[in-house]
Design a protein around this motif. Sequence first.
Motif, PDB file in Angstrom:
ATOM      1  N   LYS A 182      28.500  21.469  74.416  1.00  0.00           N
ATOM      2  CA  LYS A 182      29.584  20.642  73.887  1.00  0.00           C
ATOM      3  C   LYS A 182      30.572  20.365  75.002  1.00  0.00           C
ATOM      4  O   LYS A 182      30.439  20.877  76.108  1.00  0.00           O
ATOM      5  CB  LYS A 182      30.261  21.335  72.710  1.00  0.00           C
ATOM      6  CG  LYS A 182      30.883  22.674  73.044  1.00  0.00           C
ATOM      7  CD  LYS A 182      31.419  23.354  71.829  1.00  0.00           C
ATOM      8  CE  LYS A 182      31.879  24.755  72.231  1.00  0.00           C
ATOM      9  NZ  LYS A 182      31.997  25.650  71.159  1.00  0.00           N
ATOM     10  N   GLY A 183      31.536  19.552  74.702  1.00  0.00           N
ATOM     11  CA  GLY A 183      32.566  19.229  75.676  1.00  0.00           C
ATOM     12  C   GLY A 183      32.536  17.763  76.043  1.00  0.00           C
ATOM     13  O   GLY A 183      31.558  17.060  75.796  1.00  0.00           O
ATOM     14  N   LYS A 184      33.653  17.294  76.629  1.00  0.00           N
ATOM     15  CA  LYS A 184      33.776  15.875  76.981  1.00  0.00           C
ATOM     16  C   LYS A 184      32.742  15.460  78.024  1.00  0.00           C
ATOM     17  O   LYS A 184      32.111  14.420  77.898  1.00  0.00           O
ATOM     18  CB  LYS A 184      35.185  15.583  77.494  1.00  0.00           C
ATOM     19  CG  LYS A 184      36.248  15.585  76.422  1.00  0.00           C
ATOM     20  CD  LYS A 184      37.593  15.171  76.973  1.00  0.00           C
ATOM     21  CE  LYS A 184      38.244  16.414  77.564  1.00  0.00           C
ATOM     22  NZ  LYS A 184      39.573  16.182  78.099  1.00  0.00           N
ATOM     23  N   ASN A 185      32.593  16.266  79.059  1.00  0.00           N
ATOM     24  CA  ASN A 185      31.675  15.906  80.132  1.00  0.00           C
ATOM     25  C   ASN A 185      30.233  15.873  79.639  1.00  0.00           C
ATOM     26  O   ASN A 185      29.477  14.957  79.959  1.00  0.00           O
ATOM     27  CB  ASN A 185      31.818  16.877  81.309  1.00  0.00           C
ATOM     28  CG  ASN A 185      31.366  16.253  82.603  1.00  0.00           C
ATOM     29  OD1 ASN A 185      31.569  15.066  82.830  1.00  0.00           O
ATOM     30  ND2 ASN A 185      30.765  17.055  83.455  1.00  0.00           N
ATOM     31  N   TYR A 186      29.870  16.858  78.831  1.00  0.00           N
ATOM     32  CA  TYR A 186      28.520  16.909  78.269  1.00  0.00           C
ATOM     33  C   TYR A 186      28.245  15.672  77.418  1.00  0.00           C
ATOM     34  O   TYR A 186      27.220  15.006  77.562  1.00  0.00           O
ATOM     35  CB  TYR A 186      28.334  18.182  77.431  1.00  0.00           C
ATOM     36  CG  TYR A 186      27.034  18.213  76.676  1.00  0.00           C
ATOM     37  CD1 TYR A 186      25.852  18.599  77.296  1.00  0.00           C
ATOM     38  CD2 TYR A 186      26.965  17.836  75.341  1.00  0.00           C
ATOM     39  CE1 TYR A 186      24.652  18.612  76.619  1.00  0.00           C
ATOM     40  CE2 TYR A 186      25.771  17.834  74.655  1.00  0.00           C
ATOM     41  CZ  TYR A 186      24.623  18.237  75.292  1.00  0.00           C
ATOM     42  OH  TYR A 186      23.442  18.237  74.612  1.00  0.00           O
ATOM     43  N   SER A 187      29.183  15.344  76.546  1.00  0.00           N
ATOM     44  CA  SER A 187      29.015  14.187  75.662  1.00  0.00           C
ATOM     45  C   SER A 187      28.935  12.884  76.451  1.00  0.00           C
ATOM     46  O   SER A 187      28.144  11.995  76.133  1.00  0.00           O
ATOM     47  CB  SER A 187      30.177  14.104  74.665  1.00  0.00           C
ATOM     48  OG  SER A 187      30.208  15.258  73.874  1.00  0.00           O
ATOM     49  N   GLY A 199      28.367  20.443  81.739  1.00  0.00           N
ATOM     50  CA  GLY A 199      29.786  20.616  81.485  1.00  0.00           C
ATOM     51  C   GLY A 199      30.559  21.124  82.678  1.00  0.00           C
ATOM     52  O   GLY A 199      31.775  21.119  82.703  1.00  0.00           O
TER      53      GLY A 199
END
Length: 183
Positions: free
Chosen positions: A60-65, A93
């Motif tokens: 999860k996380g912004k970078n992953y998404s 991430g």
Amino acid sequence: MSASCTSIYKTSNVFYHIIRRHATLKQGPGLDYFISSSLDKEAKKERKRLPRWLQTDIPKGKNYSRLKSDLRSLKLSTVCEEARCPNIGECWGGGDTGTATATIMLMGDECTRGCRFCSVKTSKNPGPLDPMEPVNTAKAVGSWGVDYIVLTSVDRDDIHDGGSSHLAKCVEELKKENPKTSY
């Protein structure tokens, strides 16, 4: 011992083993043993959880998404997803160090070899190579701002040069668009 005696001996020996196996099966558990709820309780007791150091968090996380979204829109594949890597969230991430790493799998997501240890899809006749893949790969790496990029590929035995000219185009495009990124 004559041939007929040997034949009789072998036949009786076979029957002896068949009767012995039949008796063993009769003494074994019945179908109700395997269906009973007591077996379910025993199985739950014996189930062991992974040690904490071997468990991974759900990615999860912004970078992953963002990376996942970019990959879909540019029609790129990664060995991380195809091989179902449990550490994908940590790499994409940026993990504890903040250094984001991505692995792009060139030449599609179908391999022409069926290695038993690998989770990548296999096909004897995979689709044609995407002519936009070199440009899309360079565009994705540039927009991600990753410090390090890993390039890998599927095997394409169906292509006359094994895809080496396509790989060369990808590397040329990457170096042209992202001169500071390590490969």
